[in-house]
Enzyme design. Structure first.
Site, PDB file in Angstrom:
ATOM      1  N   TYR A  77      12.231  50.569  69.108  1.00 39.30           N
ATOM      2  CA  TYR A  77      13.146  50.861  67.994  1.00 39.30           C
ATOM      3  C   TYR A  77      12.840  50.094  66.706  1.00 39.30           C
ATOM      4  O   TYR A  77      13.541  50.266  65.703  1.00 39.30           O
ATOM      5  CB  TYR A  77      14.592  50.575  68.432  1.00 39.30           C
ATOM      6  N   ASN A 128      22.722  59.888  64.390  1.00 39.36           N
ATOM      7  CA  ASN A 128      21.942  59.486  65.551  1.00 39.36           C
ATOM      8  C   ASN A 128      22.985  59.195  66.629  1.00 39.36           C
ATOM      9  O   ASN A 128      23.659  58.161  66.589  1.00 39.36           O
ATOM     10  CB  ASN A 128      21.094  58.237  65.272  1.00 39.36           C
ATOM     11  N   HIS A 155      22.284  63.191  74.793  1.00 42.30           N
ATOM     12  CA  HIS A 155      21.804  63.845  76.008  1.00 42.30           C
ATOM     13  C   HIS A 155      22.920  64.178  76.991  1.00 42.30           C
ATOM     14  O   HIS A 155      22.652  64.718  78.064  1.00 42.30           O
ATOM     15  CB  HIS A 155      20.780  62.933  76.703  1.00 42.30           C
ATOM     16  N   ASP A 193      30.651  69.739  70.303  1.00 37.82           N
ATOM     17  CA  ASP A 193      31.750  70.625  69.896  1.00 37.82           C
ATOM     18  C   ASP A 193      32.394  70.135  68.597  1.00 37.82           C
ATOM     19  O   ASP A 193      32.777  70.940  67.745  1.00 37.82           O
ATOM     20  CB  ASP A 193      32.819  70.697  70.994  1.00 37.82           C
ATOM     21  N   HIS A 244      16.474  60.687  65.392  1.00 38.42           N
ATOM     22  CA  HIS A 244      16.185  59.744  66.469  1.00 38.42           C
ATOM     23  C   HIS A 244      15.043  58.861  66.034  1.00 38.42           C
ATOM     24  O   HIS A 244      14.028  59.349  65.516  1.00 38.42           O
ATOM     25  CB  HIS A 244      15.840  60.469  67.773  1.00 38.42           C
ATOM     26  N   ILE A 245      15.229  57.574  66.256  1.00 38.44           N
ATOM     27  CA  ILE A 245      14.217  56.597  65.851  1.00 38.44           C
ATOM     28  C   ILE A 245      12.962  56.778  66.701  1.00 38.44           C
ATOM     29  O   ILE A 245      11.841  56.803  66.187  1.00 38.44           O
ATOM     30  CB  ILE A 245      14.781  55.169  66.021  1.00 38.44           C
ATOM     31  N   ARG A 258      15.713  62.332  78.334  1.00 37.58           N
ATOM     32  CA  ARG A 258      15.954  62.230  76.883  1.00 37.58           C
ATOM     33  C   ARG A 258      15.517  63.483  76.136  1.00 37.58           C
ATOM     34  O   ARG A 258      15.729  63.617  74.943  1.00 37.58           O
ATOM     35  CB  ARG A 258      15.213  61.020  76.301  1.00 37.58           C
TER      36      ARG A 258
HETATM   37  O1  CA2 Z   1      15.575  57.061  69.484  1.00 35.37           O
HETATM   38  C1  CA2 Z   1      16.763  57.062  69.199  1.00 35.37           C
HETATM   39  O2  CA2 Z   1      17.186  56.911  68.062  1.00 35.37           O
HETATM   40  C2  CA2 Z   1      17.800  57.222  70.327  1.00 35.37           C
HETATM   41  O3  CA2 Z   1      18.847  58.057  69.832  1.00 35.37           O
HETATM   42  C3  CA2 Z   1      18.320  55.827  70.634  1.00 35.37           C
HETATM   43  C4  CA2 Z   1      19.265  55.792  71.834  1.00 35.37           C
HETATM   44  C5  CA2 Z   1      18.673  56.511  73.035  1.00 35.37           C
HETATM   45  O4  CA2 Z   1      19.618  56.560  74.086  1.00 35.37           O
HETATM   46  C6  CA2 Z   1      18.219  57.912  72.677  1.00 35.37           C
HETATM   47  O5  CA2 Z   1      17.641  58.510  73.819  1.00 35.37           O
HETATM   48  C7  CA2 Z   1      17.215  57.889  71.551  1.00 35.37           C
HETATM   49  C8  CA2 Z   1      19.551  54.374  72.319  1.00 35.37           C
HETATM   50  C9  CA2 Z   1      19.975  53.432  71.286  1.00 35.37           C
HETATM   51  C10 CA2 Z   1      19.896  52.056  71.868  1.00 35.37           C
HETATM   52  O6  CA2 Z   1      19.511  51.229  70.824  1.00 35.37           O
HETATM   53  C11 CA2 Z   1      19.107  49.974  71.101  1.00 35.37           C
HETATM   54  C12 CA2 Z   1      18.382  49.379  70.143  1.00 35.37           C
HETATM   55  C13 CA2 Z   1      17.929  48.102  70.330  1.00 35.37           C
HETATM   56  C14 CA2 Z   1      18.230  47.420  71.484  1.00 35.37           C
HETATM   57  C15 CA2 Z   1      18.981  48.031  72.463  1.00 35.37           C
HETATM   58  C16 CA2 Z   1      19.437  49.317  72.254  1.00 35.37           C
END
Ligand code: CA2
Length: 152
Positions: free
Chosen positions: A26, A77, A83, A90, A103-104, A114
């Protein structure tokens, strides 16, 4: 009625932890950096931003409902709710505002679970796997779309 020049930025569960763990997935920017980036991108195009991050699905749904009153579009986001959540989908469909899904990470290149997004087909803009700068890209595309709608 004139279209409000305001966007809602929605960040879902766990995104408050951005920049603190999993930098290899991330990056190192924090949620505050994300909000500042979206605000600046929007401001340069004459839009303001209201932002919400929550780890609670219902709070996100309430914020999306509220956007109907005074926002022109939504950058979202949804985190892991992407998912799993029919209810969030909705809510987005019910307010009928243009939506940009961000999504990052590249959700199509990670675990199988995912790959499916409940948000995908209620969003008009998709920016996937471009890191935090993807939020700026999504904001620009959403505003370009809104400007096109206003002209047309
Ligand atoms: O890639 C993305 O932006 C996601 O939406 C991020 C979500 C993940 O569940 C999606 O599948 C993809 C998770 C966010 C969790 O973010 C964290 C960042 C740093 C440390 C821990 C969690």
């Amino acid at each position: 009625m004139t279209t409000p020049r305001r966007l809602l930025l929605v960040n879902g569960p766990n995104l408050n932890l951005l920049g603190t763990r999993q930098p290899e997935v991330y990056g190192t920017d924090t949620l505050s950096d994300v909000v500042a980036l979206v605000r600046e991108t929007a401001r340069a195009r004459g839009f303001e931003v209201r932002d919400v991050q929550s780890n609670h699905e219902g709070e996100l749904i309430d914020a999306i409902h509220d956007a109907r009153a005074d926002c022109a579009g939504i950058v979202i986001n949804a985190g892991g709710l992407t998912h799993t959540s029919v209810s969030l989908r909705d809510a987005l469909a019910s307010v009928a505002l243009p939506v940009a899904e961000v999504h990052i990470s590249d959700i199509n290149a990670r675990e199988e679970f995912r790959r499916f997004s409940y948000i995908r087909d209620v969003a008009a803009v998709h920016v996937i796997g471009e890191g935090v700068p993807g939020y700026a890209v999504a904001t620009e595309r959403l505003i370009a779309m809104l400007s096109g709608l206003a002209e047309g």
